[in-house]
Write an enzyme that holds these catalytic residues in place. Structure first.
Site, PDB file in Angstrom:
ATOM      1  N   SER A  20       0.822  -1.210   0.000  1.00 55.77           N
ATOM      2  CA  SER A  20       0.000   0.000   0.000  1.00 55.77           C
ATOM      3  C   SER A  20       0.856   1.261   0.000  1.00 55.77           C
ATOM      4  O   SER A  20       1.870   1.346   0.696  1.00 55.77           O
ATOM      5  CB  SER A  20      -0.902  -0.002   1.237  1.00 55.77           C
ATOM      6  OG  SER A  20      -1.641   1.194   1.323  1.00 55.77           O
ATOM      7  N   ASN A  68       9.139   9.194   4.183  1.00 54.07           N
ATOM      8  CA  ASN A  68       7.949   9.839   3.635  1.00 54.07           C
ATOM      9  C   ASN A  68       7.047  10.376   4.735  1.00 54.07           C
ATOM     10  O   ASN A  68       6.968   9.815   5.829  1.00 54.07           O
ATOM     11  CB  ASN A  68       7.175   8.873   2.730  1.00 54.07           C
ATOM     12  CG  ASN A  68       6.199   8.015   3.498  1.00 54.07           C
ATOM     13  OD1 ASN A  68       5.064   8.428   3.777  1.00 54.07           O
ATOM     14  ND2 ASN A  68       6.621   6.812   3.866  1.00 54.07           N
ATOM     15  N   LEU A  72      -1.364  10.352   4.371  1.00 59.14           N
ATOM     16  CA  LEU A  72      -2.517   9.574   3.906  1.00 59.14           C
ATOM     17  C   LEU A  72      -3.424  10.353   2.951  1.00 59.14           C
ATOM     18  O   LEU A  72      -4.647  10.309   3.050  1.00 59.14           O
ATOM     19  CB  LEU A  72      -3.339   9.046   5.091  1.00 59.14           C
ATOM     20  CG  LEU A  72      -2.916   7.699   5.666  1.00 59.14           C
ATOM     21  CD1 LEU A  72      -3.760   7.348   6.887  1.00 59.14           C
ATOM     22  CD2 LEU A  72      -3.010   6.593   4.627  1.00 59.14           C
ATOM     23  N   ASN A  98      -6.544  -1.017   1.874  1.00 64.72           N
ATOM     24  CA  ASN A  98      -5.836  -0.649   3.096  1.00 64.72           C
ATOM     25  C   ASN A  98      -6.638   0.461   3.774  1.00 64.72           C
ATOM     26  O   ASN A  98      -6.737   1.572   3.254  1.00 64.72           O
ATOM     27  CB  ASN A  98      -4.419  -0.177   2.750  1.00 64.72           C
ATOM     28  CG  ASN A  98      -3.612   0.216   3.967  1.00 64.72           C
ATOM     29  OD1 ASN A  98      -3.828   1.273   4.564  1.00 64.72           O
ATOM     30  ND2 ASN A  98      -2.674  -0.631   4.341  1.00 64.72           N
ATOM     31  N   ASN A 139      -5.045  -0.792   8.745  1.00 68.08           N
ATOM     32  CA  ASN A 139      -3.831  -0.086   9.150  1.00 68.08           C
ATOM     33  C   ASN A 139      -4.042   0.576  10.502  1.00 68.08           C
ATOM     34  O   ASN A 139      -4.672   1.628  10.595  1.00 68.08           O
ATOM     35  CB  ASN A 139      -3.473   0.949   8.089  1.00 68.08           C
ATOM     36  CG  ASN A 139      -2.244   1.763   8.459  1.00 68.08           C
ATOM     37  OD1 ASN A 139      -1.539   1.449   9.419  1.00 68.08           O
ATOM     38  ND2 ASN A 139      -1.979   2.808   7.705  1.00 68.08           N
ATOM     39  N   CYS A 142      -2.228   4.330  12.391  1.00 63.87           N
ATOM     40  CA  CYS A 142      -2.732   5.704  12.343  1.00 63.87           C
ATOM     41  C   CYS A 142      -2.861   6.308  13.741  1.00 63.87           C
ATOM     42  O   CYS A 142      -3.236   5.607  14.689  1.00 63.87           O
ATOM     43  CB  CYS A 142      -4.095   5.745  11.655  1.00 63.87           C
ATOM     44  SG  CYS A 142      -4.076   5.179   9.948  1.00 63.87           S
ATOM     45  N   LYS A 177      -2.472  -4.543   9.852  1.00 60.54           N
ATOM     46  CA  LYS A 177      -1.104  -4.086   9.579  1.00 60.54           C
ATOM     47  C   LYS A 177      -0.528  -3.399  10.805  1.00 60.54           C
ATOM     48  O   LYS A 177      -1.098  -2.436  11.319  1.00 60.54           O
ATOM     49  CB  LYS A 177      -1.090  -3.136   8.380  1.00 60.54           C
ATOM     50  CG  LYS A 177       0.322  -2.782   7.908  1.00 60.54           C
ATOM     51  CD  LYS A 177       0.296  -2.070   6.568  1.00 60.54           C
ATOM     52  CE  LYS A 177       1.700  -1.814   6.048  1.00 60.54           C
ATOM     53  NZ  LYS A 177       1.689  -1.176   4.713  1.00 60.54           N
ATOM     54  N   GLY A 256      11.579  -3.517   3.338  1.00 60.89           N
ATOM     55  CA  GLY A 256      12.867  -3.513   2.670  1.00 60.89           C
ATOM     56  C   GLY A 256      13.071  -4.600   1.638  1.00 60.89           C
ATOM     57  O   GLY A 256      14.196  -4.838   1.199  1.00 60.89           O
ATOM     58  N   GLY A 277       7.588  -2.669  -1.586  1.00 62.38           N
ATOM     59  CA  GLY A 277       7.094  -1.298  -1.641  1.00 62.38           C
ATOM     60  C   GLY A 277       8.080  -0.323  -2.224  1.00 62.38           C
ATOM     61  O   GLY A 277       8.048   0.009  -3.404  1.00 62.38           O
TER      62      GLY A 277
END
Length: 313
Positions: A20, A68, A72, A98, A139, A142, A177, A256, A277
């Protein structure tokens, strides 16, 4: 020899899933290869309400990875179900939504919209409304705005509340997640499993800091940002192994992964499926290379099924 596997009552043609936030909604990489070769695509994270994302710099390179602070940015659940999910349906692979939130209530309402959409799809299979969410990746990294901004998944108590309540409204399979910043990621994973998670997805990015020494201030407006990429792989691999040995539900491992060798390491550590990712930003063909690399490894090592090597470490 086969890479096909069945988890969450779904058939994955191989264990390779686009993570995601790094693969858009699948359309963006069609110029490089057919994303239908992937086992699944986890769509860009969505929330109940549309979000514009964070101000200032949102992404920057760092040693061994990227940082990053996107915030969202997304079109919101309703728009995703009406538009982006329809686009994803043109790709022959497992479709994963997600879902994030800022309060317990927004998680629940977002999950209800997905559930209602899937019911409509089932009732109107012959209409243009022809696609459903196959799997929800919840997820819980958050921040909970009602609890001072502490992420839901940092503590067992926070994870317990959101997983339990979302599970009540979702019939679609749900993988939770997890954040590597949790107080005890194994205990959080076990809590999620107890509260009804069908799987555990880990890890999300690490909270990190980068400073602009000329401006004498943090690079990101939000000060901290999420670190991903090869730099975090050894830690992610350790956490995936620990969680895979502690829970009975399938584990989706990430953190990774840039090559087929990386993916195989995660499978040997106990992952049932894997996600790549940051690799796509380095090499837009990463997904294709990983799928083909795993297949080549299996042929070379005379491995008939990935079950032969899963969790052997």
């Amino acid at each position: 020899m086969t890479m096909q596997s069945n988890y969450f009552n779904l058939s994955f043609k191989n264990p390779v899933i686009a993570a995601s936030g790094t693969f858009g909604f699948g359309q963006e990489y069609k110029a490089y290869y057919n994303p239908s070769i992937l086992g699944g695509i986890s769509a860009k994270g969505i929330t109940l309400e549309a979000r514009r994302g964070n101000s200032g710099i949102r992404i920057t390179e760092t040693a061994g990875g990227i940082m990053n602070s996107i915030g969202l940015e997304n079109p919101g659940v309703e728009s995703f179900l009406a538009d982006e999910l329809q686009q994803m349906s043109t790709i022959d692979t497992v479709k994963i939504a997600n879902l994030g939130g800022s309060t317990l209530e927004t998680y629940i309402e977002g999950a209800k919209l997905i559930e209602e959409h899937n019911k409509k799809v089932k009732a109107n299979a012959s209409t243009l409304l022809h696609t459903a969410v196959d799997l929800v990746e919840l997820n819980i990294s958050c921040p909970n705005v009602k609890e001072g901004g502490i992420a839901f998944g940092i503590t067992c108590e926070g994870a317990e509340k959101v997983v339990r309540e979302v599970r009540k409204v979702l019939s679609v399979p749900m993988a939770v997640k997890l954040s590597p910043n949790a107080e005890n990621i194994v205990n959080v994973a076990k809590t999620c499993e107890y509260e009804g998670a069908d799987g555990i997805s880990l890890i999300n990015t690490f909270s990190a800091l980068k400073i602009d020494i000329k401006k004498r201030r943090p690079v990101f407006d939000n000060v901290y940002a999420g670190l991903s990429g090869p730099a975090i792989k050894p830690i992610a691999l350790k956490m995936v192994r620990e969680v895979a040995k502690a829970v009975k539900v399938p584990v989706i491992g990430m953190g990774g992964i840039t090559t087929a060798e990386d993916a195989i390491e995660f499978i040997m550590a106990g992952a049932h499926l894997i996600q790549f990712g940051t690799a796509s930003f380095i090499n837009p063909y990463a997904g294709k290379d990983i799928v083909e690399g795993i297949e080549a490894f299996m042929k070379e090592e005379n491995i008939k099924s990935l079950d032969e090597i899963r969790g052997i470490i």
